[in-house]
Design a protein around this motif. Sequence first.
Motif, PDB file in Angstrom:
ATOM      1  N   UNK A  90      31.499  39.578  35.157  1.00  0.00           N
ATOM      2  CA  UNK A  90      33.624  39.410  35.681  1.00  0.00           C
ATOM      3  C   UNK A  90      34.253  38.497  34.357  1.00  0.00           C
ATOM      4  N   UNK A 137      35.558  50.315  33.720  1.00  0.00           N
ATOM      5  CA  UNK A 137      35.641  48.712  33.656  1.00  0.00           C
ATOM      6  C   UNK A 137      35.211  48.336  35.746  1.00  0.00           C
ATOM      7  N   UNK A 138      35.916  49.120  36.398  1.00  0.00           N
ATOM      8  CA  UNK A 138      35.542  48.465  37.635  1.00  0.00           C
ATOM      9  C   UNK A 138      34.507  48.323  37.976  1.00  0.00           C
ATOM     10  N   UNK A 150      39.430  42.850  37.261  1.00  0.00           N
ATOM     11  CA  UNK A 150      38.266  42.129  38.325  1.00  0.00           C
ATOM     12  C   UNK A 150      38.417  43.496  39.124  1.00  0.00           C
ATOM     13  N   UNK A 151      38.020  44.505  38.414  1.00  0.00           N
ATOM     14  CA  UNK A 151      37.551  45.800  39.186  1.00  0.00           C
ATOM     15  C   UNK A 151      39.104  46.683  39.735  1.00  0.00           C
ATOM     16  N   UNK A 152      40.092  45.837  39.186  1.00  0.00           N
ATOM     17  CA  UNK A 152      41.780  46.962  40.178  1.00  0.00           C
ATOM     18  C   UNK A 152      41.503  48.516  39.856  1.00  0.00           C
ATOM     19  N   UNK A 153      41.268  49.282  40.222  1.00  0.00           N
ATOM     20  CA  UNK A 153      41.579  50.692  39.351  1.00  0.00           C
ATOM     21  C   UNK A 153      42.689  50.979  39.233  1.00  0.00           C
ATOM     22  N   UNK A 167      47.778  36.002  37.969  1.00  0.00           N
ATOM     23  CA  UNK A 167      48.600  36.856  38.324  1.00  0.00           C
ATOM     24  C   UNK A 167      50.087  35.841  39.134  1.00  0.00           C
ATOM     25  N   UNK A 171      39.036  42.203  44.717  1.00  0.00           N
ATOM     26  CA  UNK A 171      38.484  42.994  44.853  1.00  0.00           C
ATOM     27  C   UNK A 171      37.897  44.057  44.728  1.00  0.00           C
ATOM     28  N   UNK A 172      36.867  43.681  43.437  1.00  0.00           N
ATOM     29  CA  UNK A 172      35.480  44.860  44.108  1.00  0.00           C
ATOM     30  C   UNK A 172      34.507  45.022  44.796  1.00  0.00           C
ATOM     31  N   UNK A 227      45.376  53.190  41.604  1.00  0.00           N
ATOM     32  CA  UNK A 227      47.028  51.878  42.098  1.00  0.00           C
ATOM     33  C   UNK A 227      48.156  53.085  41.669  1.00  0.00           C
ATOM     34  N   UNK A 261      43.999  42.821  35.863  1.00  0.00           N
ATOM     35  CA  UNK A 261      43.777  42.987  37.469  1.00  0.00           C
ATOM     36  C   UNK A 261      42.783  44.185  37.193  1.00  0.00           C
ATOM     37  N   UNK A 262      42.584  44.869  35.892  1.00  0.00           N
ATOM     38  CA  UNK A 262      41.174  45.726  35.684  1.00  0.00           C
ATOM     39  C   UNK A 262      40.149  44.817  35.486  1.00  0.00           C
ATOM     40  N   UNK A 312      46.256  44.960  45.564  1.00  0.00           N
ATOM     41  CA  UNK A 312      46.309  45.546  44.450  1.00  0.00           C
ATOM     42  C   UNK A 312      47.652  45.828  43.313  1.00  0.00           C
ATOM     43  N   UNK A 347      32.412  45.743  36.725  1.00  0.00           N
ATOM     44  CA  UNK A 347      32.609  44.032  37.900  1.00  0.00           C
ATOM     45  C   UNK A 347      31.784  44.725  38.948  1.00  0.00           C
TER      46      UNK A 347
END
Lengths: 295, 281
Positions: B88, B79-80, A182-185, B97, B111-112, A189, A179-180, A168, B83
Motif C-alpha cells: 500500500x 495496481x489493484x 488504494x486498489x479502486x479499479x 479525498x 476498498x481492496x 468505476x 483512488x487507484x 469508489x 494493493x
Amino acid sequence: MNELIYAIELTITGLLIGSMYSLVALGFVLIFKASSVFNFAQGAMTLFAALSVVGLFPIVGFWPALALTIVAMCGVAVFAERVIFRPLIGGAPLVIFMATLGLAFMLEGSAQIIWGTQPYGLDLGIPIEPIIIGGVYISRFDLVAAGVAGLLVLLLVLFFQKTKIGLGLRAVADDHVAAQSMGIQLRRVWAVAWALAGLVALAAGMLWGARIGVHFAMSLIALKALPVLIIGGIESVPGAIVGGLIVGVAEALGEGFVGSMIGGGVQDIMAYLVALLFLLFRPYGLFGEKKIERV
Amino acid sequence: MTSILEVKDIEVVYNRAIHVLKGVSLNVPEKGIAALLGGNGVGKSTTLKAISNLLKAERGAITHGDIRYKGESLLGWDPADIVRSGIFQVMEGRRLFQHLTVEENLRAGAYSRRVGDIKPDLERVYNYFPRLGERRAQKAGYLSGGEQQMAAIGRALMARPKVILLDEPSMGLAPILVTEIFEILRVLCEEENVSMLLAEQNAHMALSIVSEAYVMESGRIISQGATNELTKTDIVRKSYLGMTEEDNAHRAYRQILLQKRAAGPRGGTLRPTLGTKGRTT
Ligand SMILES: Nc1ncnc2c1ncn2[C@@H]1O[C@H](COP(=O)(O)OP(=O)(O)OP(=O)(O)O)[C@@H](O)[C@H]1O
Ligand SMILES: [Mg+2]
C-alpha cells in the motif's frame, strides 16, 4: 389575482419540466465527476435509448423493450470504457473529449441504421387530462415525469452514499490517482459511471420522448443541459437538480409573461440568458466544487 | 535479514524519452523500515510509483529490471492486485479525498479487501490516532497538515498491508510533528508486523527509525547500508545530508554571512537556516 394564479401555474409547470432538464444534466455530471470528461455523447445516448425503447416496444412489448434497452446501455458503457478510456488513460482531456464526439456519431449512425430516421411517438399510458388544485391547472404527465425524475435522483444519491462502489465513485471523482493507489479499479468505476449515465439517458429519453416524440433532434437535448450545467456547476449533483429547476421556471415564466407580449419565442433563449448571468456573476456555478483551502 | 520486497536494477522512462531511473536496486527488510533518501527530483517518488505500478497514468514505464515481492515478480500487475497482495502506498502530499469525510477516507482505504465488516479496523485506527476519531465526520480537506498525514497513514492501515510505501510523510510538518509521526511509524512496524519503505528528504529524522538506508542522486543509488555505518559515510555527508554538527554550524555561519551581506550595513533579523538543500519543515 388571476395574474397570481397564472404565475403559480407557470412556476409549477416550470419546476416539473425543469426536473427533466435536471435529469439530462445529471448524465453529464456523472461522467464528468468520474473522469473529468465532458461527454459529448450524452445527447446521442439519450436518443439511442429512446429509439431502442420505441423500436422494440411493438415487437416484444414494453417491459422486455425496457429491459433490453437497459442491457444495451450497459453495453454502450462497457464499450465506451474499453474503446475510449482504457487506451486514452493519461491522454490530453481534449483527445478524450474528441473521442466522446466520435462515440456520439457512432451511436447516432447505428441508431439510424437500425431504426431509420423517421420520428416515433411513445405512449407511456399516462393520462393527459390535467388535475386542478385550487384553480391551478397541473399537467398530470409532467407530474408523473417529475416524480420519476425525483425518484431516480434519490436512488442515485443513495447509491453514492450507501454502497461500496458509490464510495469508489466519489473517491475517483475526488482524486483518481489516489483512488487507484488504494486498489479502486478505475476501469470498473468508469464503466459503472457510464452505465449510470446510460440509465439516466434512458429515463430522460423516455420522458422527453413521451412528451414531444422520439426523433433525431433529441440528441440536441444536450444543448438544453449546457445552461443547466453552467448554472449548477458541472461537478455537482445538487447543482444539476437546482440548475434544471431554475431553467425550467425561467423558461415558463419568460414565455408566459414576456413571450405573450412580444409574440413568443422567449422560451428558447431564457436558459441561455440565465446562464449568461451566472457566467458573469458566479462563473463556477451555484454548487461548483470549491477547492477546499485551509487558511 | 530477509527481504520482503526487492527492487532489482529498474530503469524508468517517462514519455518514452525522459530517462529518470537509471538502475535502482533496493531491499525492504521483512518487518523493518528502509529509507530512500535524496533531494528534490532525484527519483524517489518515481521509484515508489514503479513499485505500485502507478506510472501509466503519467506516461511512465519500467524499461528494465524487476520488482519482486515475496519472491514473485510484480511487473505488469494491475495496481489493484498489487494493493490486494499487500503493498500500500501513502502518496506524496497525503492525497486524502478532500470532499469525503475522515471515516469515508478510511473506508476507501479498505476498498481492496473483500471482507464485509471493517468496524474493528476503524476502531484500531482511531486507537492509534484519537484525533481522527474526534473528527471522523469532518471533511478531510479541513484537517490540519499533521492530522491529514495521520489520516493517510490510518487509511493505509485499513488495507491491512504487509508493506507500506511512504512518500515524504514529513513534508510540510513542524519538526515536533515529524517526530511524532515517525514514532508512530516505528510502533506500527513493531505492533502490526508491517514493513515500510520510507522516501524522505528529511534524512536526519528518517535515519532515527530505519534500519537500512539508500541514498539516491539523479536516478541512481549512490550509497547504501545499515544506518549506523551510513551516518558515518563520507558520501552522505558531502553530497547531501549535511547532518554532522560541525557541518550544520558551518552552514549556519555561512548563511549568516550571506544574509548580512544581502541585508546591508544596517542588517536585518538574522535567522540561521539549517541545510540549504532540503525543504524547511
Ligand atoms: N510525469 C513525468 N513526466 C516527465 N518527467 C517526470 C514526470 N514525473 C517526474 N518526472 C521527472 O523525474 C524526476 C524524478 O521525479 P520524482 O518525482 O521521482 O522525484 P522525487 O525524488 O520524488 O522528488 P521530490 O523530493 O521533489 O518529490 C524529476 O526530474 C522529474 O522532473
Ligand atoms: Mg517525490
